[in-house]
Write an enzyme that holds these catalytic residues in place. Structure first.
Site, PDB file in Angstrom:
ATOM      1  CG  HIS A 100      -1.139  -0.056  11.403  1.00 18.06           C
ATOM      2  ND1 HIS A 100      -1.097   0.668  10.410  1.00 18.06           N
ATOM      3  CD2 HIS A 100      -1.256  -1.482  11.860  1.00 18.06           C
ATOM      4  CE1 HIS A 100      -1.258  -0.681   9.020  1.00 18.06           C
ATOM      5  NE2 HIS A 100      -1.389  -1.857  10.426  1.00 18.06           N
ATOM      6  CG  HIS A 140      -0.812  -0.357   2.521  1.00 16.37           C
ATOM      7  ND1 HIS A 140       0.060   0.430   2.856  1.00 16.37           N
ATOM      8  CD2 HIS A 140      -1.232  -0.668   3.544  1.00 16.37           C
ATOM      9  CE1 HIS A 140      -0.171   0.221   4.712  1.00 16.37           C
ATOM     10  NE2 HIS A 140      -0.426  -1.054   4.319  1.00 16.37           N
ATOM     11  CG  ASP A 184       1.348  -4.593  11.302  1.00 14.39           C
ATOM     12  OD1 ASP A 184       1.548  -5.694  11.130  1.00 14.39           O
ATOM     13  OD2 ASP A 184      -0.121  -3.879  11.101  1.00 14.39           O
ATOM     14  CG  ASP A 188      -1.457  -7.321   6.688  1.00  7.27           C
ATOM     15  OD1 ASP A 188      -2.391  -7.390   7.114  1.00  7.27           O
ATOM     16  OD2 ASP A 188      -0.077  -6.965   6.962  1.00  7.27           O
ATOM     17  CG  HIS A 235      -3.866  -6.473  12.793  1.00  8.33           C
ATOM     18  ND1 HIS A 235      -4.662  -5.529  13.038  1.00  8.33           N
ATOM     19  CD2 HIS A 235      -3.151  -6.155  11.639  1.00  8.33           C
ATOM     20  CE1 HIS A 235      -4.347  -4.752  11.892  1.00  8.33           C
ATOM     21  NE2 HIS A 235      -3.337  -5.178  11.140  1.00  8.33           N
ATOM     22  CE1 TYR A 288       5.828  -3.892   9.029  1.00  4.47           C
ATOM     23  CE2 TYR A 288       5.408  -2.677  11.274  1.00  4.47           C
ATOM     24  CZ  TYR A 288       4.897  -3.716  10.558  1.00  4.47           C
ATOM     25  OH  TYR A 288       3.379  -4.089  10.539  1.00  4.47           O
ATOM     26  CD  GLU A 298      -3.396  -3.370   7.537  1.00  3.58           C
ATOM     27  OE1 GLU A 298      -2.855  -3.655   7.887  1.00  3.58           O
ATOM     28  OE2 GLU A 298      -3.370  -2.757   6.278  1.00  3.58           O
ATOM     29  CG  HIS A 308       4.568  -7.751   8.663  1.00  2.00           C
ATOM     30  ND1 HIS A 308       4.026  -8.319   7.466  1.00  2.00           N
ATOM     31  CD2 HIS A 308       3.552  -7.050   9.454  1.00  2.00           C
ATOM     32  CE1 HIS A 308       2.982  -7.806   7.325  1.00  2.00           C
ATOM     33  NE2 HIS A 308       2.744  -7.335   7.963  1.00  2.00           N
TER      34      HIS A 308
END
Ligand code: FEO
Length: 402
Positions: free
Chosen positions: A145, A24, A164, A82, A78, A192, A80, A225
């Site tokens: 986030h 993104h 994250d 991904d 989370h 990051y 999101e 990640h």
């Protein structure tokens, strides 16, 4: 990938995405990983899933440890995509007894997937569950986030599944901090932070304070990640403390674009003035640099000098792109200025100065505008602009120490 054991009975079962190059708007030249973790206990528990195209990799990795249908609990730290993109298919496959998530996580999962029939169990900060020999303490990290974000702490192992937080976009066959080059690791971690978390720095400060207040001991940090911090997790926590306080050093960036090299010539003169004034500097031409790499340099820079010729009464599109992106990430505690060439109307410097003010970057001096090509006296004005920015940057440093 084969599963990797972190502790006895705790496994990394994630997937490596070697080919992603844009996350993104963030450039990922070395790919990324989607980390998921499995704890084998009386209640077998999966922490997070992976991006949807990698669901089979996750399931096959788990299968090398046990039949995925033996999983009892799914923890969604989370929502999101991904991490939760494959949640529907994973739930279908493993039929978990419970799906643990934060209150905002439940809302987000329902908004995304509209499956009120899933066996949700909402957990809030301070709540814990027993798995058998191990337990899980939940810590909501709203807006770190996303509103739904939370972390899961395993006290028996002093292990934090940090979602994250503390991650990097970096696909490697190695899984641990002591297996990779430390300088490269911190470079990825800084990128990051600068591009994902900088905006939420006040919340990072609160989180660190909360962890200290609760006396939570952390021997290992396993993010969603990148690399798992097992050797000295204190180093990345210290870095997060420094980055979230936006500690800068005597470094200036000249971020610019140029049309016929006039603004480029001015940029080099500004650099001479910065150096004379006591700041190291970097030239970042936005034609050749990605916005997310420029943003990484912003993280510890004390001064940002913007350059653009005027194009159609405005600035170059590359500069508009960068400033839109940077404004959203809210860098603070910096000084700046603007410069640029023009042919007849010359509004770019005014617009860039306004952008600096909008970001609460202290404008050190009136911008320098040069018609067509810079003459000797124009270049001296550019050098003086650099000196003024350096003086203001050093004054800011003195104020911070006072
Ligand atoms: Fe890695 Fe916010 O997802």
């Amino acid at each position: 990938m084969k599963p990797v054991e972190l502790r006895k009975g705790i496994y990394w079962v994630g997937a490596l995405d070697w080919n992603i190059r844009d996350f993104h708007g963030y450039s990922t030249p070395k790919g990324t990983s989607y980390n998921a973790y499995l704890i084998v206990d009386e209640k077998v528990t999966l922490f997070d899933t992976v991006k949807k195209p990698f669901k089979n990799e996750l399931i096959e990795s788990i299968r090398q440890i046990m039949d995925p249908k033996r999983i009892d609990y799914l923890v969604v730290n989370h929502v999101e995509m991904d991490h939760s993109g494959s949640v529907p298919e994973v739930i279908e496959e493993i039929q978990p007894e419970k799906v643990f998530c934060s209150p905002m996580g439940r809302k987000a999962l329902l908004d995304h997937f509209n499956r009120p029939d899933w066996p949700f169990q909402v957990v809030e900060s301070g709540q814990s569950i027993e798995l058998g020999n191990r337990s899980v303490n939940f810590l909501e990290t709203r807006m770190l986030h996303w509103p739904d974000s939370m972390m899961s702490y395993i006290p028996e192992d002093k292990l934090l599944f940090s979602s994250d937080g503390f991650g990097e976009h970096w696909a490697t066959s190695q899984r641990f901090d002591d297996e990779v080059d430390g300088a490269e690791l911190f470079q990825h971690a800084a990128k990051y932070y600068a591009n994902i978390l900088l905006l939420y720095s006040p919340l990072v400060q609160k989180l660190i304070a909360k962890v200290l207040e609760l006396g939570i001991k952390i021997d290992m940090i396993a993010p969603d990640h990148g690399i798992i911090w097992r050797t000295d997790p204190g180093r990345i926590i210290e870095a997060y403390d420094r980055w979230s306080r936006q500690v800068s050093r005597r470094k200036a960036l000249i971020v610019y674009d140029t049309m016929w090299q006039a603004t480029d010539t001015m940029a080099r003169a500004v650099g001479e003035g910065l150096k004379e004034g006591g700041l190291d500097f970097k030239l970042i031409n936005m034609k050749f640099n990605h916005r997310s790499d420029a943003m990484t340099e912003v993280l510890d820079a004390r001064a940002i000098v913007l350059g653009s010729p005027t194009l159609n009464n405005g600035m170059m599109p590359t500069m508009a792109d960068l400033l839109c992106y940077m404004r959203g990430l809210k860098p603070s505690g910096k000084v700046g200025a603007a410069f640029g060439s023009y042919g007849w109307s010359g509004e770019a410097v005014k617009h860039m100065t306004q952008s600096l003010e909008d970001m609460n970057i202290r404008v050190a001096a009136e911008g320098v505008r040069v018609k067509y090509t810079p003459k000797a006296e124009d270049l001296e004005k550019c050098r003086e602009l650099g000196r003024q920015v350096a003086r203001e940057a050093l004054a800011m440093e003195a104020e911070a120490k006072a």
